[in-house]
Design a protein around this motif. Structure first.
Motif, PDB file in Angstrom:
ATOM      1  N   ASP A 204       0.852  -1.189   0.000  1.00  0.00           N
ATOM      2  CA  ASP A 204       0.000   0.000   0.000  1.00  0.00           C
ATOM      3  C   ASP A 204       0.888   1.240   0.000  1.00  0.00           C
ATOM      4  OD1 ASP A 204      -2.240   1.571   0.054  1.00  0.00           O
ATOM      5  OD2 ASP A 204      -2.705   1.221   2.167  1.00  0.00           O
ATOM      6  N   CYS A 205       0.691   2.121  -0.973  1.00  0.00           N
ATOM      7  CA  CYS A 205       1.578   3.272  -1.163  1.00  0.00           C
ATOM      8  C   CYS A 205       0.810   4.585  -1.211  1.00  0.00           C
ATOM      9  CB  CYS A 205       2.337   3.138  -2.496  1.00  0.00           C
ATOM     10  SG  CYS A 205       3.454   1.732  -2.580  1.00  0.00           S
ATOM     11  N   TRP A 206       1.494   5.644  -0.781  1.00  0.00           N
ATOM     12  CA  TRP A 206       1.047   6.996  -1.082  1.00  0.00           C
ATOM     13  C   TRP A 206       1.504   7.341  -2.481  1.00  0.00           C
ATOM     14  CZ3 TRP A 206      -2.493   8.656   1.941  1.00  0.00           C
ATOM     15  CH2 TRP A 206      -2.450   8.442   3.318  1.00  0.00           C
ATOM     16  N   SER A 220       4.765  15.699 -16.076  1.00  0.00           N
ATOM     17  CA  SER A 220       4.139  15.207 -14.845  1.00  0.00           C
ATOM     18  C   SER A 220       5.030  14.120 -14.265  1.00  0.00           C
ATOM     19  CB  SER A 220       2.739  14.649 -15.114  1.00  0.00           C
ATOM     20  OG  SER A 220       2.799  13.517 -15.953  1.00  0.00           O
ATOM     21  N   GLU A 221       5.085  14.077 -12.936  1.00  0.00           N
ATOM     22  CA  GLU A 221       5.878  13.077 -12.233  1.00  0.00           C
ATOM     23  C   GLU A 221       5.034  12.510 -11.097  1.00  0.00           C
ATOM     24  OE1 GLU A 221      10.094  15.529 -12.811  1.00  0.00           O
ATOM     25  OE2 GLU A 221       9.256  15.220 -10.800  1.00  0.00           O
ATOM     26  N   THR A 222       5.038  11.185 -10.946  1.00  0.00           N
ATOM     27  CA  THR A 222       4.307  10.531  -9.859  1.00  0.00           C
ATOM     28  C   THR A 222       5.223   9.524  -9.185  1.00  0.00           C
ATOM     29  OG1 THR A 222       2.204  10.782 -11.022  1.00  0.00           O
ATOM     30  CG2 THR A 222       2.273   9.190  -9.226  1.00  0.00           C
ATOM     31  N   TYR A 223       5.204   9.552  -7.853  1.00  0.00           N
ATOM     32  CA  TYR A 223       6.056   8.684  -7.046  1.00  0.00           C
ATOM     33  C   TYR A 223       5.175   7.821  -6.144  1.00  0.00           C
ATOM     34  CZ  TYR A 223       9.297  12.405  -8.381  1.00  0.00           C
ATOM     35  OH  TYR A 223      10.018  13.322  -9.091  1.00  0.00           O
ATOM     36  N   TRP A 224       5.523   6.532  -6.020  1.00  0.00           N
ATOM     37  CA  TRP A 224       4.829   5.620  -5.123  1.00  0.00           C
ATOM     38  C   TRP A 224       5.749   5.335  -3.944  1.00  0.00           C
ATOM     39  CZ3 TRP A 224       3.862   5.994 -10.187  1.00  0.00           C
ATOM     40  CH2 TRP A 224       2.547   5.841 -10.641  1.00  0.00           C
ATOM     41  N   ILE A 225       5.287   5.688  -2.738  1.00  0.00           N
ATOM     42  CA  ILE A 225       6.088   5.548  -1.519  1.00  0.00           C
ATOM     43  C   ILE A 225       5.283   4.740  -0.511  1.00  0.00           C
ATOM     44  CG2 ILE A 225       7.233   6.801   0.349  1.00  0.00           C
ATOM     45  CD1 ILE A 225       7.430   9.170  -1.702  1.00  0.00           C
ATOM     46  N   SER A 226       5.859   3.662  -0.029  1.00  0.00           N
ATOM     47  CA  SER A 226       5.124   2.738   0.836  1.00  0.00           C
ATOM     48  C   SER A 226       4.690   3.414   2.129  1.00  0.00           C
ATOM     49  CB  SER A 226       5.980   1.510   1.154  1.00  0.00           C
ATOM     50  OG  SER A 226       7.108   1.865   1.916  1.00  0.00           O
ATOM     51  N   LYS A 227       3.470   3.091   2.566  1.00  0.00           N
ATOM     52  CA  LYS A 227       2.949   3.672   3.802  1.00  0.00           C
ATOM     53  C   LYS A 227       3.616   3.068   5.040  1.00  0.00           C
ATOM     54  CE  LYS A 227      -1.670   4.707   1.963  1.00  0.00           C
ATOM     55  NZ  LYS A 227      -3.129   4.487   2.117  1.00  0.00           N
ATOM     56  N   ALA A 228       3.939   1.789   4.983  1.00  0.00           N
ATOM     57  CA  ALA A 228       4.440   1.095   6.172  1.00  0.00           C
ATOM     58  C   ALA A 228       5.831   1.558   6.573  1.00  0.00           C
ATOM     59  CB  ALA A 228       4.442  -0.414   5.931  1.00  0.00           C
ATOM     60  N   ASP A 229       6.743   1.685   5.603  1.00  0.00           N
ATOM     61  CA  ASP A 229       8.121   2.051   5.947  1.00  0.00           C
ATOM     62  C   ASP A 229       8.642   3.254   5.166  1.00  0.00           C
ATOM     63  OD1 ASP A 229       8.391   0.932   3.469  1.00  0.00           O
ATOM     64  OD2 ASP A 229       9.497  -0.838   4.149  1.00  0.00           O
ATOM     65  N   GLN A 230       7.751   3.954   4.469  1.00  0.00           N
ATOM     66  CA  GLN A 230       8.086   5.200   3.767  1.00  0.00           C
ATOM     67  C   GLN A 230       9.237   4.978   2.773  1.00  0.00           C
ATOM     68  OE1 GLN A 230       6.133   7.772   4.974  1.00  0.00           O
ATOM     69  NE2 GLN A 230       6.986   9.647   4.146  1.00  0.00           N
ATOM     70  N   GLU A 231       9.187   3.900   2.003  1.00  0.00           N
ATOM     71  CA  GLU A 231      10.232   3.575   1.046  1.00  0.00           C
ATOM     72  C   GLU A 231       9.770   3.879  -0.375  1.00  0.00           C
ATOM     73  OE1 GLU A 231      13.431  -0.001   0.214  1.00  0.00           O
ATOM     74  OE2 GLU A 231      11.414  -0.547   0.864  1.00  0.00           O
ATOM     75  N   PHE A 232      10.627   4.566  -1.139  1.00  0.00           N
ATOM     76  CA  PHE A 232      10.343   4.863  -2.541  1.00  0.00           C
ATOM     77  C   PHE A 232      10.397   3.564  -3.344  1.00  0.00           C
ATOM     78  CE2 PHE A 232      12.297   5.404  -6.711  1.00  0.00           C
ATOM     79  CZ  PHE A 232      11.435   6.296  -7.324  1.00  0.00           C
ATOM     80  N   LEU A 233       9.304   3.246  -4.062  1.00  0.00           N
ATOM     81  CA  LEU A 233       9.226   1.993  -4.798  1.00  0.00           C
ATOM     82  C   LEU A 233       9.145   2.183  -6.309  1.00  0.00           C
ATOM     83  CD1 LEU A 233       6.701  -0.029  -2.587  1.00  0.00           C
ATOM     84  CD2 LEU A 233       9.210  -0.087  -2.534  1.00  0.00           C
ATOM     85  N   LYS A 234       8.507   3.260  -6.766  1.00  0.00           N
ATOM     86  CA  LYS A 234       8.306   3.420  -8.206  1.00  0.00           C
ATOM     87  C   LYS A 234       8.107   4.890  -8.551  1.00  0.00           C
ATOM     88  CE  LYS A 234       4.376   2.307 -10.317  1.00  0.00           C
ATOM     89  NZ  LYS A 234       3.266   1.639 -11.033  1.00  0.00           N
ATOM     90  N   GLU A 235       8.492   5.248  -9.778  1.00  0.00           N
ATOM     91  CA  GLU A 235       8.266   6.597 -10.302  1.00  0.00           C
ATOM     92  C   GLU A 235       7.883   6.493 -11.769  1.00  0.00           C
ATOM     93  OE1 GLU A 235      10.876  10.634 -11.335  1.00  0.00           O
ATOM     94  OE2 GLU A 235      11.639   9.184  -9.873  1.00  0.00           O
TER      95      GLU A 235
END
Length: 263
Positions: A204-206, A220-235
């Protein structure tokens, strides 16, 4: 260094978002970054770009980012090292950045690319070419600041330290060493999404996004950052018609820097 320079008028963007959400100013003297979110270690990313006009061609990079804890002049600091690998040696780049562990203020930044080194001493009021670095191509460079800023080369680490939540937006005074003066860029939490990582996990990501105009080109730029450990996963980025993807490799991926003893 960012591939495309982005011009953003902060006050206009702030006005755009203020009706729906508060825009927090991020950086020294403002909303603090959560530096405890940064964990030492290596992360590896796969990157590709594609222009729809040439659908049979992709441009690739393999990107290593390592965070280490160190001490500079008696002050706890982060040392962040990047290695960019491409299809040929001209695409290779090594980056070393030092930031204070207390608030992530930049202290030092150096890039080695195409046989040249660009090294800077970085403070709250000025950035200047480092005199002590032999052969420094940026030795004569200097730029005064009206206020402290953050290193745009470390945007991923910066995003991982933001207090992300629904309805939040952040104005970050970023600077790309040696280039145009610092500028505020607004990044907005546009929602959340569960994505599947390359090792099959459902996370689950912000979603953190920004958009605007670079000269005549919309981006446009979009980043997916995990809610549990605030880790950058995808852009995922779109510049005009060009698409770019960055994605985190699984932790079990071998480190090419040490596996093949390259430097």
């Amino acid at each position: 260094m960012r591939a495309i320079r982005i011009t953003v008028v902060f006050l206009l963007l702030a006005g755009r978002y203020s009706k729906a959400q508060t825009v927090d100013t991020i950086g020294p003297g403002h909303t603090s970054l959560r530096t405890a979110n940064l964990h030492p270690g290596l992360r590896q990313y796969f990157i590709y770009m594609q222009d729809p006009s040439d659908k049979k061609t992709l441009t690739f990079w393999y990107w290593l980012r390592r965070i280490d804890l160190t001490t500079v002049k008696g002050e706890p600091s982060f040392l962040i090292t990047q290695h960019w690998y491409g299809q040929d040696t001209n695409m290779y780049r090594e980056v070393r950045s030092v930031n204070k562990a207390s608030d992530f203020s930049p202290v030092y930044h150096a890039e080695a690319k195409r046989g040249k080194v660009f090294a800077y001493n970085w403070g709250d009021k000025q950035i200047a070419g480092a005199d002590t670095v032999v052969g420094n191509a940026a030795k004569g460079f200097a730029l005064d600041f009206s206020k402290p800023n953050l290193n745009w080369n470390l945007d991923i680490e910066t995003f991982e330290m933001l207090p992300l939540a629904a309805g939040r937006a952040f104005a970050i005074n970023f600077y790309d060493a040696g280039l145009d003066p610092p500028q505020y860029v607004v990044y907005t939490v546009t929602g959340s999404e569960v994505i599947q990582t390359l090792d099959g996990q459902q996370v689950d990501c912000w979603k953190l996004s920004t958009e605007g105009q670079a000269k005549t080109t919309h981006y446009s730029e979009t980043y997916w950052i995990s809610k549990a450990d605030q880790e950058f996963l995808k852009e995922e980025d779109v510049y005009g018609t060009t698409f770019r993807l960055k994605i985190l490799m699984p932790a079990t991926t071998p480190d090419p820097l040490h596996r093949f003893q390259t430097s």
